[in-house]
Design a protein around this motif. Sequence first.
Motif, PDB file in Angstrom:
ATOM      1  N   ASN A 229      22.528 -20.076 -10.954  1.00  0.00           N
ATOM      2  CA  ASN A 229      23.592 -19.377 -10.236  1.00  0.00           C
ATOM      3  C   ASN A 229      24.737 -19.235 -11.225  1.00  0.00           C
ATOM      4  O   ASN A 229      25.313 -20.234 -11.654  1.00  0.00           O
ATOM      5  CB  ASN A 229      24.055 -20.175  -9.010  1.00  0.00           C
ATOM      6  N   ASP A 230      25.046 -18.023 -11.616  1.00  0.00           N
ATOM      7  CA  ASP A 230      26.019 -17.795 -12.685  1.00  0.00           C
ATOM      8  C   ASP A 230      27.441 -18.025 -12.185  1.00  0.00           C
ATOM      9  O   ASP A 230      28.074 -17.140 -11.630  1.00  0.00           O
ATOM     10  CB  ASP A 230      25.863 -16.383 -13.248  1.00  0.00           C
ATOM     11  N   ALA A 231      27.906 -19.262 -12.387  1.00  0.00           N
ATOM     12  CA  ALA A 231      29.191 -19.629 -11.825  1.00  0.00           C
ATOM     13  C   ALA A 231      30.262 -19.863 -12.879  1.00  0.00           C
ATOM     14  O   ALA A 231      31.438 -19.941 -12.549  1.00  0.00           O
ATOM     15  CB  ALA A 231      29.027 -20.901 -10.985  1.00  0.00           C
ATOM     16  N   ILE A 232      29.894 -19.996 -14.162  1.00  0.00           N
ATOM     17  CA  ILE A 232      30.847 -20.331 -15.218  1.00  0.00           C
ATOM     18  C   ILE A 232      31.165 -19.095 -16.051  1.00  0.00           C
ATOM     19  O   ILE A 232      30.259 -18.428 -16.544  1.00  0.00           O
ATOM     20  CB  ILE A 232      30.288 -21.441 -16.133  1.00  0.00           C
ATOM     21  N   SER A 233      32.437 -18.805 -16.218  1.00  0.00           N
ATOM     22  CA  SER A 233      32.817 -17.652 -17.038  1.00  0.00           C
ATOM     23  C   SER A 233      33.693 -18.036 -18.224  1.00  0.00           C
ATOM     24  O   SER A 233      33.847 -17.254 -19.161  1.00  0.00           O
ATOM     25  CB  SER A 233      33.540 -16.602 -16.186  1.00  0.00           C
ATOM     26  N   GLU A 234      34.262 -19.244 -18.205  1.00  0.00           N
ATOM     27  CA  GLU A 234      35.160 -19.683 -19.270  1.00  0.00           C
ATOM     28  C   GLU A 234      34.486 -20.708 -20.170  1.00  0.00           C
ATOM     29  O   GLU A 234      33.740 -21.569 -19.694  1.00  0.00           O
ATOM     30  CB  GLU A 234      36.436 -20.297 -18.670  1.00  0.00           C
ATOM     31  N   GLN A 235      34.785 -20.635 -21.474  1.00  0.00           N
ATOM     32  CA  GLN A 235      34.152 -21.538 -22.428  1.00  0.00           C
ATOM     33  C   GLN A 235      34.508 -23.002 -22.161  1.00  0.00           C
ATOM     34  O   GLN A 235      33.671 -23.895 -22.329  1.00  0.00           O
ATOM     35  CB  GLN A 235      34.534 -21.158 -23.858  1.00  0.00           C
ATOM     36  N   LYS A 236      35.729 -23.267 -21.728  1.00  0.00           N
ATOM     37  CA  LYS A 236      36.136 -24.633 -21.446  1.00  0.00           C
ATOM     38  C   LYS A 236      35.276 -25.250 -20.343  1.00  0.00           C
ATOM     39  O   LYS A 236      34.841 -26.410 -20.445  1.00  0.00           O
ATOM     40  CB  LYS A 236      37.620 -24.659 -21.039  1.00  0.00           C
ATOM     41  N   GLU A 237      35.006 -24.481 -19.295  1.00  0.00           N
ATOM     42  CA  GLU A 237      34.125 -24.946 -18.216  1.00  0.00           C
ATOM     43  C   GLU A 237      32.706 -25.168 -18.726  1.00  0.00           C
ATOM     44  O   GLU A 237      32.027 -26.113 -18.337  1.00  0.00           O
ATOM     45  CB  GLU A 237      34.094 -23.925 -17.084  1.00  0.00           C
ATOM     46  N   LEU A 238      32.256 -24.252 -19.601  1.00  0.00           N
ATOM     47  CA  LEU A 238      30.916 -24.362 -20.175  1.00  0.00           C
ATOM     48  C   LEU A 238      30.769 -25.669 -20.938  1.00  0.00           C
ATOM     49  O   LEU A 238      29.761 -26.380 -20.777  1.00  0.00           O
ATOM     50  CB  LEU A 238      30.645 -23.181 -21.108  1.00  0.00           C
ATOM     51  N   VAL A 239      31.741 -26.010 -21.777  1.00  0.00           N
ATOM     52  CA  VAL A 239      31.674 -27.240 -22.574  1.00  0.00           C
ATOM     53  C   VAL A 239      31.589 -28.467 -21.666  1.00  0.00           C
ATOM     54  O   VAL A 239      30.791 -29.384 -21.915  1.00  0.00           O
ATOM     55  CB  VAL A 239      32.898 -27.344 -23.512  1.00  0.00           C
ATOM     56  N   THR A 240      32.366 -28.488 -20.608  1.00  0.00           N
ATOM     57  CA  THR A 240      32.319 -29.603 -19.652  1.00  0.00           C
ATOM     58  C   THR A 240      30.925 -29.729 -19.052  1.00  0.00           C
ATOM     59  O   THR A 240      30.384 -30.837 -18.921  1.00  0.00           O
ATOM     60  CB  THR A 240      33.363 -29.399 -18.532  1.00  0.00           C
ATOM     61  N   TRP A 241      30.325 -28.588 -18.697  1.00  0.00           N
ATOM     62  CA  TRP A 241      28.972 -28.588 -18.109  1.00  0.00           C
ATOM     63  C   TRP A 241      27.949 -29.065 -19.138  1.00  0.00           C
ATOM     64  O   TRP A 241      27.083 -29.894 -18.819  1.00  0.00           O
ATOM     65  CB  TRP A 241      28.634 -27.180 -17.619  1.00  0.00           C
ATOM     66  N   LEU A 242      28.030 -28.585 -20.359  1.00  0.00           N
ATOM     67  CA  LEU A 242      27.071 -28.967 -21.401  1.00  0.00           C
ATOM     68  C   LEU A 242      27.151 -30.453 -21.716  1.00  0.00           C
ATOM     69  O   LEU A 242      26.130 -31.109 -21.965  1.00  0.00           O
ATOM     70  CB  LEU A 242      27.320 -28.160 -22.677  1.00  0.00           C
ATOM     71  N   ASP A 243      28.342 -31.008 -21.703  1.00  0.00           N
ATOM     72  CA  ASP A 243      28.528 -32.408 -22.075  1.00  0.00           C
ATOM     73  C   ASP A 243      27.965 -33.384 -21.044  1.00  0.00           C
ATOM     74  O   ASP A 243      27.917 -34.593 -21.305  1.00  0.00           O
ATOM     75  CB  ASP A 243      30.018 -32.698 -22.306  1.00  0.00           C
ATOM     76  N   ARG A 244      27.511 -32.881 -19.923  1.00  0.00           N
ATOM     77  CA  ARG A 244      26.845 -33.749 -18.940  1.00  0.00           C
ATOM     78  C   ARG A 244      25.382 -33.987 -19.315  1.00  0.00           C
ATOM     79  O   ARG A 244      24.692 -34.732 -18.630  1.00  0.00           O
ATOM     80  CB  ARG A 244      26.932 -33.126 -17.542  1.00  0.00           C
ATOM     81  N   HIS A 245      24.907 -33.352 -20.384  1.00  0.00           N
ATOM     82  CA  HIS A 245      23.506 -33.434 -20.773  1.00  0.00           C
ATOM     83  C   HIS A 245      23.328 -34.265 -22.042  1.00  0.00           C
ATOM     84  O   HIS A 245      24.281 -34.508 -22.780  1.00  0.00           O
ATOM     85  CB  HIS A 245      22.948 -32.027 -20.990  1.00  0.00           C
ATOM     86  N   ASP A 246      22.089 -34.687 -22.266  1.00  0.00           N
ATOM     87  CA  ASP A 246      21.784 -35.479 -23.459  1.00  0.00           C
ATOM     88  C   ASP A 246      21.692 -34.607 -24.710  1.00  0.00           C
ATOM     89  O   ASP A 246      21.905 -35.086 -25.818  1.00  0.00           O
ATOM     90  CB  ASP A 246      20.453 -36.228 -23.276  1.00  0.00           C
ATOM     91  N   CYS A 247      21.344 -33.349 -24.513  1.00  0.00           N
ATOM     92  CA  CYS A 247      21.150 -32.451 -25.642  1.00  0.00           C
ATOM     93  C   CYS A 247      21.336 -31.005 -25.197  1.00  0.00           C
ATOM     94  O   CYS A 247      21.021 -30.661 -24.053  1.00  0.00           O
ATOM     95  CB  CYS A 247      19.732 -32.647 -26.217  1.00  0.00           C
ATOM     96  N   VAL A 248      21.852 -30.183 -26.097  1.00  0.00           N
ATOM     97  CA  VAL A 248      21.980 -28.745 -25.843  1.00  0.00           C
ATOM     98  C   VAL A 248      21.080 -28.002 -26.822  1.00  0.00           C
ATOM     99  O   VAL A 248      21.122 -28.268 -28.032  1.00  0.00           O
ATOM    100  CB  VAL A 248      23.432 -28.263 -26.035  1.00  0.00           C
ATOM    101  N   ILE A 249      20.262 -27.085 -26.293  1.00  0.00           N
ATOM    102  CA  ILE A 249      19.465 -26.202 -27.140  1.00  0.00           C
ATOM    103  C   ILE A 249      20.103 -24.821 -27.100  1.00  0.00           C
ATOM    104  O   ILE A 249      20.185 -24.197 -26.042  1.00  0.00           O
ATOM    105  CB  ILE A 249      18.003 -26.111 -26.670  1.00  0.00           C
TER     106      ILE A 249
END
Length: 358
Positions: free
Chosen positions: A90-110
């Motif tokens: 569900n495409d809910a993130i439009s800002e890079q700052k929000e994206l970084v917060t979401w990515l940092d909840r994971h063990d790894c980003v591909i």
Amino acid sequence: MNVAILTFQFAHNYGALLQAYALKTYLQNHNMNAEIAPYYPDWARAEYAISPFTKGVPPKRRVRLALQYFKRKKQSRVFSRFIEEELKVNDAISEQKELVTWLDRHDCVICGSDQIWNNNITGDCSAYYAGGCKTRRISYAASLGTLQLTEVQKDNIKANLPYFSEISVREPSSATKIAELIQKEVRVVLDPVFLLKKDEWRELAKPVAVESNYVLVYFLQENEELLNYAKAYAQENNLRIYDIHPTMSKKHSGCRRLNNVGPKEFVWLIQNASCVCTNSFHATAFSVIFEKKLIHIPNGKSPERTISLLNRAGLELKKQGEFPFYDLGKCDSSSLYHEISESKVFIENALRRENNGD
């Protein structure tokens, strides 16, 4: 292990969605909790808009979208359904700052696949390098999409890629340029669609009501010469011609346009075609997977992609003026199979090191 995939999951484009599906499915099949980042920046919303009222759409394009809206609405729904049901986004993130917060909840980003590092598409931001992210980063089959590095690419590469645990790209030329710039090993791997087996694609494919003997035409770049080859082959072999396009682009005379064709239908149509006529990388890739007869002239904007792929499949490109016909069921694909294995080893080893904290 929780893995985030950062790619173009929003594009109403067969290849973009199928490569995203392939990477997510492959990781899930290997006991990873993989999910695709729900990142949909404003530039992308404007680029893939079908509504003339979407923010950021230029005035001239608003008029064209208004005229095409009802024709494209059904086809757009097919793509949206695939994104929601198969990619689970569900495409809910439009800002890079929000994206970084979401990515940092994971063990790894591909980061990858697709042309995520092409600043002609994404602009000058570092979002698709996961810029600012604290979690570990690797790339899989990322593409620069340009023959020469732009200054924006150089800046983003130098600022971000030295901190990646592992780097892989889709094109050999990209690997060379990045490695020279940051003095770090960069691997070349195959597009994610090759990570899944033929039977897995058959399971995804959705039948389309067409006659059994046909040539499938799919152009990302108009090519009258290629179209004429398709017509000649169809006439000689008594075949009907069907053509498709994700955004309902130009119809071709002598071809029957198939509407409401999404990614699942795309796979089925290639699987069941007597012959595929295309200048699309992913249509060529699926023709290789299903060992089809292929009529192909490389796309003028990025010819090296399909030339490299056909070489790996054991074929030499036909000379200009020769009938560009290839029987992919009769070629020696041992080199391609080896590269598929090596691509799988790369991503499995990269994630294993992430899991072990190396």
